[in-house]
Scaffold this motif. Structure first.
Motif, short mmCIF file in Angstrom:
data_model
loop_
_atom_site.label_atom_id
_atom_site.label_comp_id
_atom_site.label_asym_id
_atom_site.label_seq_id
_atom_site.Cartn_x
_atom_site.Cartn_y
_atom_site.Cartn_z
N ASP A 42 -3.40 8.66 -6.54
CA ASP A 42 -4.48 9.64 -6.52
C ASP A 42 -5.50 9.25 -5.45
N ARG A 43 -6.11 10.25 -4.86
CA ARG A 43 -7.11 9.98 -3.84
C ARG A 43 -8.37 9.44 -4.49
N LYS A 50 -11.80 4.55 -10.00
CA LYS A 50 -10.78 5.18 -9.16
C LYS A 50 -9.88 4.13 -8.50
N LEU A 51 -10.42 2.93 -8.30
CA LEU A 51 -9.67 1.87 -7.64
C LEU A 51 -8.97 0.95 -8.64
N PRO A 65 0.83 -1.21 0.00
CA PRO A 65 0.00 0.00 0.00
C PRO A 65 0.86 1.26 0.00
N GLY A 66 0.44 2.24 -0.76
CA GLY A 66 1.14 3.52 -0.78
C GLY A 66 2.24 3.63 -1.80
N THR A 67 2.67 2.51 -2.38
CA THR A 67 3.72 2.55 -3.41
C THR A 67 3.32 1.80 -4.67
N GLY A 68 2.38 0.88 -4.58
CA GLY A 68 1.99 0.07 -5.72
C GLY A 68 2.98 -1.01 -6.08
N ARG A 125 -5.53 4.44 3.37
CA ARG A 125 -6.45 5.49 3.79
C ARG A 125 -7.03 6.28 2.62
N GLY A 126 -7.37 5.55 1.56
CA GLY A 126 -8.12 6.16 0.48
C GLY A 126 -7.34 6.61 -0.73
#
Length: 774
Positions: A574-575, A507-508, A368-371, A546-547
């Motif tokens: 992206d959020r 978005k996901l 998460p956060g880096t892909g 967290r989104g």
């Protein structure tokens, strides 16, 4: 190249070349070039001085194709891939014996003549005249190098390769002109170096370094006299003098080379005789090319890296351009594969699903956060044999996956909840959620039209139902998520419409594995969409982060054969939803692993959350779960065209009456993630308090009786970390929170919804509503 000369006169070598260009017309050198005399009959202007001048002045030497090395995140070698197995080395890294041997047998007067060896031509003319044919050629080593350049430039184009090797007068004339240029510009040592790096030595080995490794498992600089002579002898005919397949012929040829070296005083006769007395002793390293050779069960990840390169515009405008760079090779590709995570995935797979089982499993983990893709494994190994496959079950079709992906069941429901929460729906929302119901109609779509529940030919409307008869509402969201109440989420999608769900999934990064669009039909509430494990793991990583959604990446860095860094694709973050929405989903899904259907997947040493899913007829079973620092998806099902119902079945040496998401995929996930995060930090989720509303009447009200709020439990200990490893939070604005966690408890079952009805707008007709995760 293009070296300039002062003045306008011709050099001696160029005058000689022009002379040759004219003289071939009279057949003086035809025999010396090993071209049958009949070849002169078709000679046109190319054989004249003018024709010689028309040949382009500069030989464009293509970069030599080399092997590409794929590394894991810690620098360990995963695999080597190549179109031609070659490692370019300088002359100083090649044994002096090898340098002398190749010159002795291929062009013993190499250091004495220019681009053309007139003495050699006359010798060949005499020999061929005596034997009445074209028994001997007179190409210099420089000319041979030029021919190899043409062959290299032809690549895998068989027609161009034949043209580069044909015994035509036109090709010989062209070789002559370019050989003159090469001699003037490179010099003897560089020509020899280039020749030894470009020529083919058989057994898929191009260049002397790869040949030394292939036949003797040693670098070229360490080749002994008899080894050098053996390899020098192979060059004339790599198939005839192949020491692996015909040691006798190879030894005869080797001894010819040794004697030639003695004749021209490169070695003494005694040295040559001693080397001749030695047997052909090989230490063969088998060719290792492609993802099939990958270690750590990373063949599918290796293939994903290759496809990532071929499909990303960062590496070239067109796929053809990108393929040319990849096939050229010489790259060092450092990837995101985490050895600890990959080992953990492999071990978990082996413990739960056997290679010979009728069904298969795939495990994919991302950060998460880096892909960053951390692990990718499956029970059917990469290969061509029995119980092997080249289909990567973890990815979409365009990246080497199955044609359609796999229905995801109830693991889709968190996306619907996230869409509803983003629209302002409270997490305490209550729906009647009857045991069985018609799909609501009409339901709005993104294009302004409406989905209608139309009756089929028998007059029946499409329906959805819950797993068991006692699942009767009303229900609130938390209990409905934990029990995976199908009709609850059908009612939810009926209220918010299809478009918010479509927008949330976009978005996901939730795209069907076949590359199509998600259908705008309420059946998606029950998991009808066919997706890949990587898509699901990466989408759930957004909740952990967290989104903020980050695109998956597998390549960390690339350097070319000269050590120059190439641009690589970066993850784009992206959020996708507010932090509060993500925290709410984390709170909801945490209950599933605390005491719900995902309880067997729950980790005892760190915060975790997830969702089970099982599809109609139990063709597919899923668990998708995550911690703040790793997200993973586990799929179990039939990977082939034949769908297998996982009832009364043996998998991994265990018998199962019915396979469901919490019963097999859940434990696979637990073991894989436990191993992946062993010894690494354990940050906690940021959770929210979700009051449980008083739900009057019905089993839903009885089952939902909880305190108005669930007390927070202490956060797990954690330490900051942004070192990029799976155990550390990525840091920055997109990092998952590590504040005190206040989990909601509660248990229930988490089911995967079926697809109901046979209306003409249902893209998945014939599926039955109400399958679950029991």
């Amino acid at each position: 190249m293009g070296k300039k000369r002062s003045g306008g006169g011709l050099t001696g070598s160029q005058q000689a070349a022009k002379f040759l260009g004219v003289s071939v017309l009279s057949g003086v050198v035809l025999a010396g070039m090993a071209i049958p005399a009949a070849g002169a009959l078709g000679l046109a202007a190319k054989g004249t001085v003018e024709g010689f001048d028309e040949i382009p002045a500069n030989l464009k030497t293509p970069p030599l194709s080399q092997r590409t090395t794929i590394l894991d995140a810690e620098g360990g070698v995963i695999a080597t891939v190549y179109s031609r197995d070659r490692q370019v080395v300088p002359l100083t890294a090649i044994s002096p014996y090898m340098q002398k041997a190749i010159v002795a047998i291929e062009d013993s007067r190499f250091y004495e003549h220019g681009a053309v060896d007139l003495k050699g031509i006359l010798r060949a003319v005499n020999r061929n005249a005596q034997e009445g044919g074209a028994a001997q050629g007179a190409s210099t080593l420089t000319q041979q190098y030029v021919k190899n350049v043409f062959v290299e430039e032809a690549g895998d184009d068989e027609t161009k390769v034949r043209e580069a090797q044909e015994k035509s007068l036109g090709r010989k004339i062209r070789e002559l002109k370019y050989a003159i240029q090469v001699e003037e510009e490179l010099g003897k040592k560089k020509i020899l170096e280039n020749y030894l790096n470009i020529t083919y030595f058989g057994q898929q080995a191009y260049g002397i370094e790869s040949a030394a490794q292939r036949y003797f498992s040693k670098p070229a600089k360490d080749l002994a006299l008899e080894e050098s002579a053996l390899l020098a002898g192979v060059v004339q005919s790599p198939s005839r003098f192949d020491p692996v397949n015909d040691a006798t012929e190879a030894m005869k040829r080797r001894n010819i080379v040794l004697q030639r070296m003695a004749d021209i005083k490169d070695v003494s006769q005694a040295e040559a005789d001693a080397a001749k007395a030695k047997p052909v002793t090989l230490k063969v390293t088998k060719p290792k090319n492609g993802c099939i050779t990958a270690v750590k069960g990373a063949g599918f990840f290796c293939d994903y890296v290759r496809n990532s390169f071929l499909t990303d515009a960062v590496f070239g405008k067109t796929r053809e351009d990108r393929a040319k760079v990849w096939n050229q090779g010489g790259l060092t590709v450092r990837t995101t594969l985490d050895p600890q995570s990959q080992d953990a995935a492999n071990e978990s797979i082996k413990d739960h699903v056997y290679q010979e089982d009728s069904i298969a499993t795939a495990v994919t983990m991302v950060q998460p956060g880096t892909g960053r893709v951390l692990a990718m494994g499956q029970s059917k190994p990469y290969g061509f044999g029995k119980n092997e496959t080249q289909i990567n079950y973890s990815v979409d079709k365009r990246m080497g996956g199955s044609n359609f992906g796999f229905q995801v069941g109830s693991t889709f429901k968190p996306f619907i909840a996230a869409a509803a929460l983003e629209r302002g729906m409270p997490p305490t929302k209550v729906y009647g959620a009857p045991n069985k119901m018609d799909y609501p109609s009409p339901i709005s779509k993104c294009d302004g039209t409406q989905w209608l529940n139309l009756a089929d030919n028998s007059g029946k409307l499409a329906t959805a139902e819950n797993e068991t008869e006692d699942e009767v509402g009303p229900y609130a969201l938390r209990t409905a998520m934990e029990k995976s109440i199908n009709t609850y989420f059908v009612e939810m999608i009926g209220e918010i419409g299809l478009c918010p769900v479509t927008e949330m999934t976009q978005k996901l990064g939730v795209v069907p594995a076949a590359g199509t669009k998600l259908p705008e039909a309420p059946s998606i509430a029950l998991g009808s969409a066919e997706l890949s494990p990587l898509t699901m793991a990466n989408a759930y990583a957004t909740f952990a982060n967290r989104g903020v959604y980050c695109t998956p990446v597998a390549i960390e860095s690339i350097t070319d054969s000269h050590g120059k860094a190439l641009a690589v694709p970066k993850s784009k973050c992206d959020r996708a939803m507010t932090q509060n929405t993500a925290d709410t989903i984390n709170t909801l899904l945490r209950g599933v692993v605390d005491s719900g259907t995902g309880e067997r997947a729950g980790l005892s040493d760190r915060d975790n959350a997830g969702k089970t899913g099982t599809t109609d007829s139990r063709h597919n079973a899923w668990f998708v779960g995550y911690t703040p620092n790793i997200s993973g998806a586990v799929w179990v099902g039939s990977g082939g065209a034949k769908k297998i119902s996982m009832e009364n079945i043996e998998i991994g040496g265990r018998s199962y009456d019915k396979v469901f998401g919490g019963g097999l995929p859940g434990p696979i996930w637990k073991d894989a993630v436990t191993g992946a995060l062993s010894g690494r930090e354990a940050p906690g989720f940021t959770t929210v308090s979700i009051p449980e509303p008083s739900v009057p009447g019905g089993p839903g009200g009885q089952n939902g009786g909880r305190p108005a709020t669930t007390p927070n439990r202490p956060a797990k200990p954690g330490k900051p970390g942004n070192d990029g490893k799976p155990g550390g939070r990525p840091g920055g604005a997109t990092a998952a929170g590590a504040t005190a966690a206040g989990a909601t408890g509660g248990g229930a079952t988490g089911g995967a919804g079926g697809v109901g009805g046979t209306d003409p707008q249902n893209p998945f007709p014939g599926l039955i509503g109400g399958f679950g995760d029991r």
